[in-house]
Structures are given as C-alpha cells and as structure tokens.
Design a protein around this motif. Sequence first.
Motif, PDB file in Angstrom:
ATOM      1  N   THR A   1       0.864  -1.177   0.000  1.00  0.00           N
ATOM      2  CA  THR A   1       0.000   0.000   0.000  1.00  0.00           C
ATOM      3  C   THR A   1       0.903   1.230   0.000  1.00  0.00           C
ATOM      4  OG1 THR A   1      -1.720  -1.179   1.238  1.00  0.00           O
ATOM      5  CG2 THR A   1      -1.844   1.218   1.226  1.00  0.00           C
ATOM      6  N   VAL A   2       0.642   2.160  -0.907  1.00  0.00           N
ATOM      7  CA  VAL A   2       1.414   3.398  -1.005  1.00  0.00           C
ATOM      8  C   VAL A   2       0.513   4.543  -0.558  1.00  0.00           C
ATOM      9  CG1 VAL A   2       2.690   4.945  -2.537  1.00  0.00           C
ATOM     10  CG2 VAL A   2       2.769   2.458  -2.921  1.00  0.00           C
ATOM     11  N   LEU A   3       1.048   5.374   0.355  1.00  0.00           N
ATOM     12  CA  LEU A   3       0.258   6.458   0.932  1.00  0.00           C
ATOM     13  C   LEU A   3       0.983   7.790   0.825  1.00  0.00           C
ATOM     14  CD1 LEU A   3       0.301   3.849   3.217  1.00  0.00           C
ATOM     15  CD2 LEU A   3      -1.808   5.029   3.695  1.00  0.00           C
ATOM     16  N   GLU A   4       0.204   8.846   1.001  1.00  0.00           N
ATOM     17  CA  GLU A   4       0.743  10.199   1.000  1.00  0.00           C
ATOM     18  C   GLU A   4       0.096  10.948   2.154  1.00  0.00           C
ATOM     19  OE1 GLU A   4       1.754  12.317  -2.846  1.00  0.00           O
ATOM     20  OE2 GLU A   4      -0.174  13.217  -2.276  1.00  0.00           O
ATOM     21  N   SER A   5       0.894  11.710   2.898  1.00  0.00           N
ATOM     22  CA  SER A   5       0.379  12.481   4.036  1.00  0.00           C
ATOM     23  C   SER A   5       0.869  13.917   3.972  1.00  0.00           C
ATOM     24  CB  SER A   5       0.851  11.881   5.365  1.00  0.00           C
ATOM     25  OG  SER A   5       0.283  10.633   5.608  1.00  0.00           O
TER      26      SER A   5
END
Length: 158
Positions: free
Chosen positions: A132-136
Amino acid sequence: MTNRDHVLSMFDSLSEDDQAFMVRLLEAKIRSNTSPLAYVEEMMSYRYVGQEDDAYVYTMEVRPEISNRYGMLHGGILSTFIDTCMGGTCFRVNGTDVRTVTLDLHVRFLKEAKNGTLTCKTSIQKNGRTVTVLESSVYDDQGKIIGSATGSFFKMSK
C-alpha cells in the motif's frame, strides 16, 4: 526512599496539566500490554478524527516533552506521527486480517511547529496485493503545511 515515594514526590511537583498528562501516560503504559501503540499514541495525544473526501484525518498535540532543544517539535516525533497515521489508514482500509509494516517513509520537514494541534491528512495512492502506497500532509493550527511524506507499507497475512 522507595521508588513509589520518589515517584509521588516528583508527581506532586508538577503542574495540574502535567499531572493529568502523566496519568494518561501511565494508563497508556498499562494499556500497551494489550494495545501496543497505546503509549506512543498517548505521548503524541494522537487521535483519529474521521474522513475528508479520500483523506483519513488524524490530530496530535505539540507539547514541550516532545520538542527538541530549540523548542520545536522533534523531527522524529513528526515522522512517528505520520508513520502512525499511515499505518492507521492501512488498518482502516485493509481491515484487521491484514497486518502492515512500513517498507519506506520519506518525510519532508517544511516548517517548524512549536505548539498547538497538528492535523495529518493521509490518502492512499495505491492499495495493491502486497504493498500500500500512501501520502500524508501535516498542517498546523493556522492551516499552514509543516511537513509531508510518502510511504509504502507491506501487507503480511496473519
């Protein structure tokens, strides 16, 4: 003087606000036996507050105890906040049957935070079979961005 007496003496020297914080930390330490992140989350006053469109929103409080020698939030604590928000988002999206661990985390420190509430908005960029690739993005009380990150989390079966 026993350890208990020493702790009570130190506790009595704290302000009411600091005493309340220490009680929450002690309670979280006890909870960490069944909820491993309890102490870390309480140290940051970490909270999940809901969703805004495709972003999962979390908050934390900047306190002197988690600041660096210059009175700014310690960079490692900001990284921990973001990592915890990303992990929490994976948990909310993938459910309890899928364990995830951080593969990588790239944090950008853009502005100092000295006090107040920080808000982290985390969104999933890709939720694949194994990663899973996320951005914050993290904002201060005035809505100014103080940091951002991208991270990849590996999915492990139970």
